[in-house]
Write an enzyme that holds these catalytic residues in place. Structure first.
Site, PDB file in Angstrom:
ATOM      1  N   LYS A   8     -25.215 -31.042  41.251  1.00 58.02           N
ATOM      2  CA  LYS A   8     -23.973 -30.826  42.016  1.00 58.02           C
ATOM      3  C   LYS A   8     -24.248 -30.908  43.517  1.00 58.02           C
ATOM      4  CE  LYS A   8     -22.312 -26.349  42.958  1.00 58.02           C
ATOM      5  NZ  LYS A   8     -22.206 -26.273  44.400  1.00 58.02           N
ATOM      6  N   ASN A   9     -25.344 -30.266  43.952  1.00 60.73           N
ATOM      7  CA  ASN A   9     -25.583 -30.159  45.389  1.00 60.73           C
ATOM      8  C   ASN A   9     -26.204 -31.409  45.999  1.00 60.73           C
ATOM      9  OD1 ASN A   9     -24.397 -27.719  45.289  1.00 60.73           O
ATOM     10  ND2 ASN A   9     -26.287 -26.517  45.364  1.00 60.73           N
ATOM     11  N   ARG A  43     -17.223 -26.342  50.223  1.00 66.57           N
ATOM     12  CA  ARG A  43     -17.855 -26.390  51.549  1.00 66.57           C
ATOM     13  C   ARG A  43     -18.177 -27.828  51.971  1.00 66.57           C
ATOM     14  NH1 ARG A  43     -19.348 -22.000  53.892  1.00 66.57           N
ATOM     15  NH2 ARG A  43     -21.024 -22.933  55.073  1.00 66.57           N
ATOM     16  N   CYS A  91     -18.539 -20.395  47.473  1.00 64.33           N
ATOM     17  CA  CYS A  91     -18.737 -19.069  46.885  1.00 64.33           C
ATOM     18  C   CYS A  91     -18.832 -17.983  47.943  1.00 64.33           C
ATOM     19  CB  CYS A  91     -20.003 -19.091  46.041  1.00 64.33           C
ATOM     20  SG  CYS A  91     -19.812 -20.116  44.593  1.00 64.33           S
ATOM     21  N   ASP A 104     -30.390 -19.864  44.160  1.00 66.78           N
ATOM     22  CA  ASP A 104     -29.444 -20.129  43.059  1.00 66.78           C
ATOM     23  C   ASP A 104     -30.064 -19.858  41.684  1.00 66.78           C
ATOM     24  OD1 ASP A 104     -27.228 -21.550  44.737  1.00 66.78           O
ATOM     25  OD2 ASP A 104     -29.124 -22.418  45.348  1.00 66.78           O
ATOM     26  N   VAL A 130     -32.229 -15.614  51.363  1.00 66.72           N
ATOM     27  CA  VAL A 130     -31.423 -16.752  51.843  1.00 66.72           C
ATOM     28  C   VAL A 130     -29.998 -16.306  52.194  1.00 66.72           C
ATOM     29  CG1 VAL A 130     -30.554 -19.062  51.298  1.00 66.72           C
ATOM     30  CG2 VAL A 130     -32.822 -18.364  50.506  1.00 66.72           C
TER      31      VAL A 130
HETATM   32  N1  EPU Z   1     -26.145 -20.564  57.753  1.00 67.99           N
HETATM   33  C1  EPU Z   1     -25.695 -20.145  58.987  1.00 67.99           C
HETATM   34  N2  EPU Z   1     -24.924 -21.021  59.715  1.00 67.99           N
HETATM   35  C2  EPU Z   1     -24.601 -22.264  59.254  1.00 67.99           C
HETATM   36  C3  EPU Z   1     -25.069 -22.686  57.997  1.00 67.99           C
HETATM   37  C4  EPU Z   1     -25.858 -21.803  57.260  1.00 67.99           C
HETATM   38  O1  EPU Z   1     -25.975 -19.025  59.419  1.00 67.99           O
HETATM   39  O2  EPU Z   1     -23.881 -22.998  59.963  1.00 67.99           O
HETATM   40  C5  EPU Z   1     -26.960 -19.633  56.925  1.00 67.99           C
HETATM   41  C6  EPU Z   1     -26.209 -19.252  55.634  1.00 67.99           C
HETATM   42  O3  EPU Z   1     -25.286 -18.218  55.855  1.00 67.99           O
HETATM   43  C7  EPU Z   1     -27.359 -18.876  54.713  1.00 67.99           C
HETATM   44  C8  EPU Z   1     -28.478 -19.812  55.168  1.00 67.99           C
HETATM   45  O4  EPU Z   1     -28.129 -20.281  56.473  1.00 67.99           O
HETATM   46  O5  EPU Z   1     -27.733 -17.530  54.962  1.00 67.99           O
HETATM   47  C9  EPU Z   1     -28.740 -20.989  54.280  1.00 67.99           C
HETATM   48  O6  EPU Z   1     -27.544 -21.713  54.048  1.00 67.99           O
HETATM   49  P1  EPU Z   1     -27.549 -23.279  53.781  1.00 67.99           P
HETATM   50  O7  EPU Z   1     -26.921 -23.969  54.928  1.00 67.99           O
HETATM   51  O8  EPU Z   1     -28.946 -23.671  53.403  1.00 67.99           O
HETATM   52  O9  EPU Z   1     -26.629 -23.364  52.505  1.00 67.99           O
HETATM   53  P2  EPU Z   1     -25.450 -24.394  52.213  1.00 67.99           P
HETATM   54  O10 EPU Z   1     -25.818 -25.755  52.644  1.00 67.99           O
HETATM   55  O11 EPU Z   1     -24.155 -23.824  52.656  1.00 67.99           O
HETATM   56  C10 EPU Z   1     -26.358 -25.159  49.876  1.00 67.99           C
HETATM   57  C11 EPU Z   1     -25.845 -25.131  48.478  1.00 67.99           C
HETATM   58  C12 EPU Z   1     -25.886 -23.706  47.951  1.00 67.99           C
HETATM   59  C13 EPU Z   1     -27.315 -23.196  48.019  1.00 67.99           C
HETATM   60  C14 EPU Z   1     -27.851 -23.309  49.458  1.00 67.99           C
HETATM   61  C15 EPU Z   1     -29.320 -22.926  49.570  1.00 67.99           C
HETATM   62  C16 EPU Z   1     -24.257 -26.917  48.468  1.00 67.99           C
HETATM   63  C17 EPU Z   1     -22.839 -27.343  48.376  1.00 67.99           C
HETATM   64  N3  EPU Z   1     -24.481 -25.613  48.451  1.00 67.99           N
HETATM   65  O12 EPU Z   1     -25.458 -24.346  50.628  1.00 67.99           O
HETATM   66  O13 EPU Z   1     -25.508 -23.780  46.597  1.00 67.99           O
HETATM   67  O14 EPU Z   1     -27.342 -21.844  47.629  1.00 67.99           O
HETATM   68  O15 EPU Z   1     -27.710 -24.666  49.928  1.00 67.99           O
HETATM   69  O16 EPU Z   1     -30.109 -23.713  48.746  1.00 67.99           O
HETATM   70  O17 EPU Z   1     -25.164 -27.731  48.525  1.00 67.99           O
HETATM   71  C18 EPU Z   1     -24.382 -23.129  44.636  1.00 67.99           C
HETATM   72  O18 EPU Z   1     -24.645 -24.257  44.184  1.00 67.99           O
HETATM   73  O19 EPU Z   1     -23.876 -22.218  43.930  1.00 67.99           O
HETATM   74  C19 EPU Z   1     -24.667 -22.834  46.039  1.00 67.99           C
HETATM   75  C20 EPU Z   1     -24.198 -21.766  46.655  1.00 67.99           C
END
Ligand code: EPU
Length: 439
Positions: A23-24, A98, A122, A312, A334
């Site tokens: 998915k990601n 997102r 989420c 995850d 995380v």
């Molecule tokens: N963060 C910030 N500011 C930002 C972006 C992120 O402070 O602008 C923080 C977040 O709050 C978090 C950390 O950085 O504490 C890491 O977030 P990250 O940006 O890595 O996560 P994401 O890209 O929003 C993706 C996956 C998530 C997965 C995370 C970590 C997608 C759509 N989502 O999220 O997947 O947990 O990377 O591997 O790719 C899921 O599949 O259920 C899911 C939540």
């Protein structure tokens, strides 16, 4: 409506299921197609709601998305007639996912401006987008907050830059990649995320004509090019879904073979599975996850960015740890708020205590603050049936596993959330011999 599962638990899950593309990754590869001037073909695409949301947004911007379907799960994406979308139409997608934030770079390159609706995803922490907006500004974009979203423009185009993320954020790194590939000049990103899904996105972009090198110490360099073509690519398998079913095998005392699962991106999980006591059989076509038939072992784990133990994977594994002998410690580094799902497990009889302190590992950025981000799980505990509300995607799947492991009949509400990220999960439950009804 059709959103409640009545689960008759206590039966070990046994059988064979198939996982498809991650998915990601799939959602990001779909966005990448928007950067090209030619048709792209993406294979191994799962039928999940996040794919439908991205399809809808791409179509609003003039990309034709044809679902060629099985056996390869193929999508054909034609971005040759990209056009501006109505803000009101985009707004209808607010709160759905997102992924829209990753449309910024590609839309700026193709159309010079973009409107991004308020994001969904989420509720597992604050989930700000400050890294994304800072990145876009550093490339020279102007970013304005409007009542229902963000308006972004780049009348003079985007310029490569040197930047460093405060944390190796997956989305932040993807934002840089999708913006830098067609920006003028060279971009150097420090403290990049290097998750396998990001490596697969880099592979897709390279197929399209991008020049990207991954260097030591989380540095990624991108040499911008004037135009990109299309790609033909098979998505890497979903390692979160695989680990979810593996944890279900442990929690229910079962035996699940996940076809399509790949060892390479899952080594950290596989080590943990084995340390808990699970039996692994890695084959060319998939991985078999078997409960040992004897008590599971407790352990200490800490979630982290790749190559660490994925956040995850944490939620489904915690359900299995309720069945392990002794005290397990789980330190979530995380997300600040990813233990909300444990309340339902406590209602089912699990013994789980949450702490603000960084337990069992190195201090993380959430220590000394008001976030309950460490858990101590004491087991084994017999789980009993309960009425549960699904809180988020991974937490929801964990509730499902809890209910399947518990004695008696549970009702799990809000089950539709699970369709966001787990393809045909009911058919898979059928294949594994679960007893349930959806009403
Ligand atoms: N963060 C910030 N500011 C930002 C972006 C992120 O402070 O602008 C923080 C977040 O709050 C978090 C950390 O950085 O504490 C890491 O977030 P990250 O940006 O890595 O996560 P994401 O890209 O929003 C993706 C996956 C998530 C997965 C995370 C970590 C997608 C759509 N989502 O999220 O997947 O947990 O990377 O591997 O790719 C899921 O599949 O259920 C899911 C939540």
């Amino acid at each position: 409506m059709n959103d409640v599962l009545t689960i008759h638990g206590g039966t070990p899950l046994r059988g064979t299921i198939q996982v498809r593309g991650a998915k990601n990754f799939v959602s990001k590869a779909m966005v990448a197609a928007l950067l090209g001037e030619k048709v792209s073909i993406l294979r191994n695409v799962p039928s999940i709601r996040d794919v439908a949301v991205v399809t809808g947004l791409l179509e609003l911007h003039g990309v034709t998305v044809e679902d060629v379907g099985d056996p390869d799960g193929e999508l054909r994406l034609d971005p040759r007639n990209v056009e501006h979308a109505q803000v009101s139409d985009i707004d209808a997608h607010a709160g759905a996912s997102r992924i829209p934030i990753l449309f910024c770079g590609p839309l700026l390159h193709r159309l010079g401006q973009a409107f991004i609706p308020d994001l969904g995803g989420c509720r597992i922490g604050d989930r700000p987008i400050n890294y994304h907006l800072d990145v876009l500004r550093q490339f020279g974009a102007s970013v304005e907050k409007e009542p229902h979203g963000i308006a972004i423009s780049a009348p003079c185009g985007l310029q490569g830059t040197k930047l460093s993320l405060p944390y190796p954020s997956v989305g932040g790194t993807e934002q840089v990649l999708l913006t830098a590939v067609r920006a003028r000049g060279v971009t150097e990103l420090r403290n990049a995320a290097i998750e396998p899904e990001i490596m697969d996105l880099i592979a897709v972009l390279q197929k399209m004509g991008a020049i990207i090198s991954v260097e030591v110490d989380r540095v990624i360099k991108v040499e911008g090019v004037d135009s990109l073509g299309g790609y033909v690519h098979t998505a890497l398998p979903d390692r979160i879904e695989t680990a979810s079913w593996a944890s279900a095998a442990l929690a229910t005392g079962g035996d699940i073979t996940v076809m399509g699962a790949r060892q390479l991106e899952m080594m950290t999980f596989l080590n943990v599975f084995r340390k808990v006591g699970g039996i692994l059989t890695v084959g060319d076509e998939g991985i078999r996850f078997t409960h040992p038939g004897s008590p599971l072992n407790s352990l200490v784990i800490e979630t982290a960015v790749h190559p660490g133990f994925m956040t995850d994977w944490q939620q489904p594994l915690v359900v299995a740890l309720t069945q392990a002998s002794g005290l397990s410690i789980v330190h979530e580094t995380v997300y600040e708020n990813r233990f909300g799902f444990t309340q339902a497990l406590r209602d089912m009889g699990a013994q789980i205590q949450l702490y603000r302190e960084c337990l069992g590992g190195l201090p993380c950025r959430f220590g000394q603050r008001d976030f309950k981000h460490s858990a101590v799980v004491s087991g084994p505990t017999k789980l009993s049936a309960a009425d549960i509300e699904v809180p988020d995607l991974r937490g929801g799947f964990s509730h499902l596993i809890g209910a399947l492991a518990a004695e008696g009949t549970s009702r799990v509400r809000g089950i539709g959330l699970i369709d966001r990220g787990y393809e045909h999960f009911q058919e898979k439950l059928d294949a594994l011999g679960a007893h349930y009804e959806r009403d």
